[in-house]
Design a protein around this motif. Sequence first.
Motif, PDB file in Angstrom:
ATOM      1  N   THR A 191      35.981  44.975   5.880  1.00 57.04           N
ATOM      2  CA  THR A 191      37.230  45.679   5.601  1.00 57.04           C
ATOM      3  C   THR A 191      38.006  44.874   4.570  1.00 57.04           C
ATOM      4  O   THR A 191      37.848  43.640   4.485  1.00 57.04           O
TER       5      THR A 191
ATOM      6  N   ASN B 153      39.134  51.719   8.710  1.00 55.72           N
ATOM      7  CA  ASN B 153      38.899  51.502   7.275  1.00 55.72           C
ATOM      8  C   ASN B 153      37.863  50.389   7.090  1.00 55.72           C
ATOM      9  O   ASN B 153      38.143  49.323   6.545  1.00 55.72           O
ATOM     10  N   VAL B 154      36.662  50.655   7.591  1.00 56.77           N
ATOM     11  CA  VAL B 154      35.566  49.685   7.549  1.00 56.77           C
ATOM     12  C   VAL B 154      34.371  50.352   6.872  1.00 56.77           C
ATOM     13  O   VAL B 154      34.095  51.529   7.093  1.00 56.77           O
TER      14      VAL B 154
ATOM     15  N   HIS C  44      41.756  47.718  11.952  1.00 50.30           N
ATOM     16  CA  HIS C  44      41.993  48.240  10.602  1.00 50.30           C
ATOM     17  C   HIS C  44      41.913  49.768  10.548  1.00 50.30           C
ATOM     18  O   HIS C  44      41.645  50.341   9.476  1.00 50.30           O
TER      19      HIS C  44
END
Length: 633
Positions: free
Chosen positions: A199, A277-278, A274
């Motif tokens: 990320t 959002n990886v 996150h």
Amino acid sequence: MEIFFGAFTSEWEQRRAALLHELSLGPKRRSSAEDEMKRRLKAMAELGDGGGAGGGSGSRPKMQRAAARPIFAADTRAAEASRSIEARLAAVAQGSQPAVVKMASYGAGARVGAMLNYVSRGGELAVENENGERISSREDLARLRGDWNHLFQNRAESRDIGSFTVEIATAAVSSDEAMHELVRNSLTSAFGDRRYAYTVTRQADGALTVQGAVVLRSGQGERLTGDDKAASIIQARYDASAAAQGVAARFSFQGYGNGVEYGASRLRSLVERHDGNVRDDRGQIVGDDKHAGDLVQKEWRGDLHSRKGRDVMHLIMSARAGTNVEAFENAARDFLAEQFAGHRYVFAMHDPANDPKEEGEGGKRPHVHAHAIITMRSESGDRIETTPHVFREWRATMAEKARAHGIAMEMTDRREFASPPAFTRNQVRPVSSEGRTEHVGTSEAAQGRYDAKRGGRRSLAKAERSREYAIKATQSWEKIALASGDRRVVAYAEQQRDHLTASLSAGQAEASVNVVHADFRSKFRANLVTLQKAEVQGKTPANVDAVTEQQRDPRPEEAERRPDEPAEQAHELTSTVDATNRLQDKLNRDKEAAQRGGETTRTDPAQQHIPRLEELEREELERRERDRDDRDH
């Protein structure tokens, strides 16, 4: 000091006394002490069979009855082998519970402390060792690791997955996609062909902070250590790469772990922190827990080449809710003493009344169960085998010990009930500990397996040996239903018989369909290759007409054998035939065009036998038609 082993009423007491006696003699006389113990026990058993010194047919003294019981595992297995499948299943139909003995995990010597801490609930529950001694203090528990150390191989677990951070200096990127392309280029330059997920966080000054997890073993077999030394290695590789010419980056590792479970946990944590959002090394988004689990389970697992030390095993024995706790504890004690004689172990009871761990934290399970931590190697150097056959023996021994303490329990086999296979701890992860622990699968296949097990879906093993065993079980249920006069037993036996019968029929139908399709597809592939070769060479194969006829007009006898073929199978067959027909039409058009141009296939020596072959094929088709007419009449 003279010890009379028959003075103890339980097997574990006899074993404890024998061990203490052996230790008191010193190492040089241990083997002779063991031989003496066996000689005395054998003599006492023979004395018990003869009615004792006092003669007569009255009941034997308590010490003689205890000594005459089978102590060694071979005796127990022989006794249990004589218990027929009908006797076991009839007892289950009458209400006996199945024996449950399952493996929770293995561990290296370094993990013994953590495993003991779990079993003892952090020292709040007393544990009992193989000598019957109660250990309740944390200090004594901590000393066990040293006492058992000589039995450990102390093989280090492999470092499979590392957690890394990369600081990339200020970089001018035009879009998010360009940013990710830059990051992946930098990571691949350092990690090589290793799989990873990451990320990105953009800092105020334009610098990028990248966090992620990487498989430490490369495709060539090089394994990074996931520490400062490994960081210096990949830093040097990056600095020497073309990617470093335009962008400066600094690599570091924050930790490492072993196995799929660790990798999935780290990746899920990354996704959670996150907001999904990886991305992985191929640019695919890893947006939720399921994708994270699938990535590690399905794609990374084969690259890990993971290994664990197997110095101890964590075994669980359980019984239904409402089972007498004291009786089950005695049964578990006797089971461990017989099955793992010579091994070091401790065990503890977990029952909802005395479990200090709250239900929401995974404690106070509604069923009574015992946890045991057992050394894989015995004092004499023998290692425990954990094969399906061994687990069956363990369940048989556990059931025998339970019955000896008044608990109706039987060894069962899932093939006797058409039960689905169990799921493993690597296939699921817990999501709720309220009441019965709820899980979700770590992959689509694992979720299906979990749903089948928890939903009680009927399933039958496909191996021929298992099918034969299931047929035997079906016959046994039928015998029980016919012989019993109890309506409830009859109803239960008939229900299990019907489940097995339906599962066997479904398995047979599936096997038949698979055979037919495998045969059809193999022939179609062969025909297709022949047609494709002919198309390239501008020739028509000799058997193409017969092939076409066979595909256009499936044999009537196959249609008669499969009148209830599912719609999707018929659609698949039709699609395959259409593909063959289209290719055949194209070849016919090419052949006609060549003939109109003055060419002929008859000039090719390889085609000289086509007329005769076509004649033979027509005769064969006519013979099949006659045979079909004969059957219809």
